[in-house]
Design an enzyme around this catalytic site. Structure first.
Site, PDB file in Angstrom:
ATOM      1  N   ASP A  92      14.229  27.097 -31.738  1.00 29.83           N
ATOM      2  CA  ASP A  92      13.706  27.901 -32.838  1.00 29.83           C
ATOM      3  C   ASP A  92      13.355  27.049 -34.066  1.00 29.83           C
ATOM      4  O   ASP A  92      14.036  26.077 -34.372  1.00 29.83           O
ATOM      5  CB  ASP A  92      14.758  28.950 -33.216  1.00 29.83           C
ATOM      6  N   HIS A  93      12.294  27.446 -34.737  1.00 28.41           N
ATOM      7  CA  HIS A  93      11.865  26.845 -36.006  1.00 28.41           C
ATOM      8  C   HIS A  93      11.698  25.329 -35.901  1.00 28.41           C
ATOM      9  O   HIS A  93      12.328  24.563 -36.652  1.00 28.41           O
ATOM     10  CB  HIS A  93      12.829  27.223 -37.124  1.00 28.41           C
TER      11      HIS A  93
ATOM     12  N   GLU B 155       5.799  30.242 -29.247  1.00 26.36           N
ATOM     13  CA  GLU B 155       5.754  31.290 -30.256  1.00 26.36           C
ATOM     14  C   GLU B 155       5.426  30.628 -31.592  1.00 26.36           C
ATOM     15  O   GLU B 155       5.886  29.524 -31.867  1.00 26.36           O
ATOM     16  CB  GLU B 155       7.097  32.009 -30.341  1.00 26.36           C
TER      17      GLU B 155
ATOM     18  N   LYS C 171      18.362  38.931 -44.326  1.00 26.22           N
ATOM     19  CA  LYS C 171      19.339  38.587 -43.300  1.00 26.22           C
ATOM     20  C   LYS C 171      20.487  39.598 -43.246  1.00 26.22           C
ATOM     21  O   LYS C 171      21.053  39.975 -44.267  1.00 26.22           O
ATOM     22  CB  LYS C 171      19.920  37.197 -43.566  1.00 26.22           C
TER      23      LYS C 171
ATOM     24  N   HIS D  53      11.192  38.444 -36.595  1.00 29.75           N
ATOM     25  CA  HIS D  53      12.196  37.466 -37.023  1.00 29.75           C
ATOM     26  C   HIS D  53      13.104  38.086 -38.077  1.00 29.75           C
ATOM     27  O   HIS D  53      12.774  39.106 -38.681  1.00 29.75           O
ATOM     28  CB  HIS D  53      11.519  36.211 -37.565  1.00 29.75           C
TER      29      HIS D  53
END
Length: 516
Positions: free
Chosen positions: A180-181, A295, A337, A370
């Site tokens: 991820d990221h 992605e 978050k 996300h």
């Protein structure tokens, strides 16, 4: 049950009921076997079991022939000749993936899926139980570079934990592994080398958020400075490809950008397309045979991704030979978050449907949500549509469920973590988009046990606890010992069933809206 009786049951193929079987006196300790993990290779049975010393992989040879399987695994010494006990280390995880294909990550494609990040390495079994017989595919080994750095973990550890969980639960439906990221070619090399099959590219550093405030002359100047060699295009070609054109998405939806919108999109996201292309070219040149799906994450921007910006980005990537499995736009409203969506659900629905139309027109590919932890209002909207393809990405909410388990079993430890998190919040919040008010999060000493436990359902406290996970897991005392992590992990292992139950209950709320 004695080990001899257990071997007889295995040899005779008798049904074993229940989630675990308790074996008396193995290495002078009781052995609890995870029955869902039972696998057979010839005369050899493999399974996971727990003793007072922890969790291990066991081999049981029920025949008279030599056992070629267990010889490939590292084992530990023991007194019982009927069992071979092996540590759950990296070498043995690799051997597990060699012998049992279902423990290896796979490509998920455009099937609906959910990313289930596990910052502690012991949550994935609970995640799998939450999935149940649902239709969403699991992406278990999901960890960003930022999370790896903050938890002092390696990519291999995260993938190994997922493989052990899949083996423990007997889950054979296939799971993805999301790096991820990723922002650099070094990130790509690190995660591909570890075996990850889903790469989430994060080009957020190349987004020019101020583009919407520039005049025409400034937009033309800045767009002329873009890396057109990487874009394999020119300023004139780009502008002429979109300015004044009408793009038909469906019978009732078309996009016709103005010159200003074209220039703003070019300046805001031109660097994003160029950087994504550079990373993709590196991937194809250096890892041509590695199975991978890509992605694109463009959600961490100040302003929402317009429909034309979405269309332009994907069109340009397609022109450059880059196919996406998913894209994460920046939606209207706030995706903070660890708490529910802040915004107008109706507005979100209208926008989401149109983003979905673009994904179907140019793909199909998934729309990725996300910061997806606890966005229950969004799930209801998407689930009600019953169309398109979606990926939901969660991580922090599982850490909070671990803290919920600890709070019930050891309120004192949870109180220590709460007070430490309050002290670290001002520093740790800086890389997150959140609105938590620390003054609304009381110190542990001012709370009753009930009030302390209730903080796990209070938005401000959830965010304070959420963003300080890295500090909690890596803080050391003056002796150099981990201040919280070892005690936290011990408490979760001692209360494994409660931990799994909390994860299953909470994550099912994320999955249920997509059940149909």
């Amino acid at each position: 049950m004695t080990i001899q009786n257990f071997i007889r049951v295995l040899t005779n193929g008798e049904q074993i009921n229940g989630g675990s079987v308790l074996i008396d006196e193995v290495d002078k300790e009781q052995l609890s076997i995870y029955t869902s993990s039972l696998q057979r290779e010839g005369d050899v049975f493999l399974f996971l079991g727990r003793t007072g010393a922890g969790k291990f992989l066991f081999f049981c040879n029920t025949g008279d022939s030599d056992d070629p399987v267990s010889g490939q695994f590292e084992s530990v010494s023991h007194d019982d000749p009927l069992l071979v006990k092996c540590p759950m280390n990296h070498h043995n995880a690799e051997m597990l993936r060699k012998h049992f294909p279902f423990t290896r990550p796979v490509l998920i494609g455009i099937d609906d899926s959910i990313g289930l990040g596990d910052r502690l390495g012991i949550a994935n079994a609970g995640h799998l139980r939450a999935l149940g017989a649902g239709s969403m595919k699991a992406v278990l080994a999901q960890q960003s570079i930022r999370e790896l750095e903050r938890t002092n973990r390696k990519p291999e550890e995260v993938l190994d934990a997922a493989s052990w969980a899949v083996f423990q639960e007997g889950y054979t439906e296939g799971f993805g592994a999301d790096a991820d990221h990723l922002k650099t070619v070094d990130h790509i090399d690190l995660m591909v080398r570890a075996g990850y099959t889903m790469l989430t590219i994060d080009p957020s550093e190349y987004v020019i958020n101020e583009a919407s405030g520039y005049g025409k002359d400034e937009l033309l100047k800045r767009s002329a400075e873009l890396p057109w060699k990487d874009l394999q295009s020119s300023q004139d070609r780009f502008i002429s490809a979109y300015n004044g054109k009408t793009f038909f998405i469906s019978d009732d939806f078309h996009i016709k950008p103005t010159e200003s919108e074209v220039l703003q999109a070019l300046v805001k996201y031109g660097g994003v397309v160029a950087h994504t292309s550079r990373l993709h070219n590196h991937l194809k040149s250096n890892w041509p045979d590695h199975p991978v799906e890509i992605e694109l994450s463009i959600d961490e921007t100040d302003s929402p991704t317009t429909l034309f910006e979405h269309y332009m980005i994907v069109s340009e990537l397609k022109r450059l030979g880059i196919a996406l499995t998913g894209i994460a736009p920046r939606f209207v409203g706030d995706f903070e978050k660890g708490i529910d969506y802040k915004g107008d659900p109706g507005h979100f629905k209208d926008e989401y449907v149109r983003h979905l139309g673009i994904a179907n027109k140019l793909g199909p590919y998934k729309i990725s949500i996300h910061s997806g932890s606890d966005k229950f209002g969004v799930y209801e909207v998407i689930g009600s549509l019953k169309q398109g393809h979606v990926h939901v990405k969660t991580a922090g909410t599982s850490y909070l469920e671990a803290l919920r388990t600890v709070a019930a079993a050891d309120p004192g430890l949870f109180g220590e973590i709460l007070d430490f998190s309050r002290a670290k919040f001002k520093t740790d919040r800086q890389t997150y988009h959140i609105s938590a008010d620390l003054t609304k999060v009381p110190e542990a000493g001012r709370c009753s046990t009930t009030e302390l436990f209730g903080l796990l359902d209070q938005d401000d406290a959830r965010q304070v606890l959420h963003v300080t996970f890295g500090s909690v897991l890596t803080e050391r005392d003056h002796h150099g010992e981990l201040r919280f992590k070892d005690r936290l992990m011990h408490m979760l292992n001692e209360n494994e069933d409660a931990h799994y139950h909390n994860l299953e209950t909470h994550l099912r709320r994320h999955i249920q809206p997509f059940a149909s």
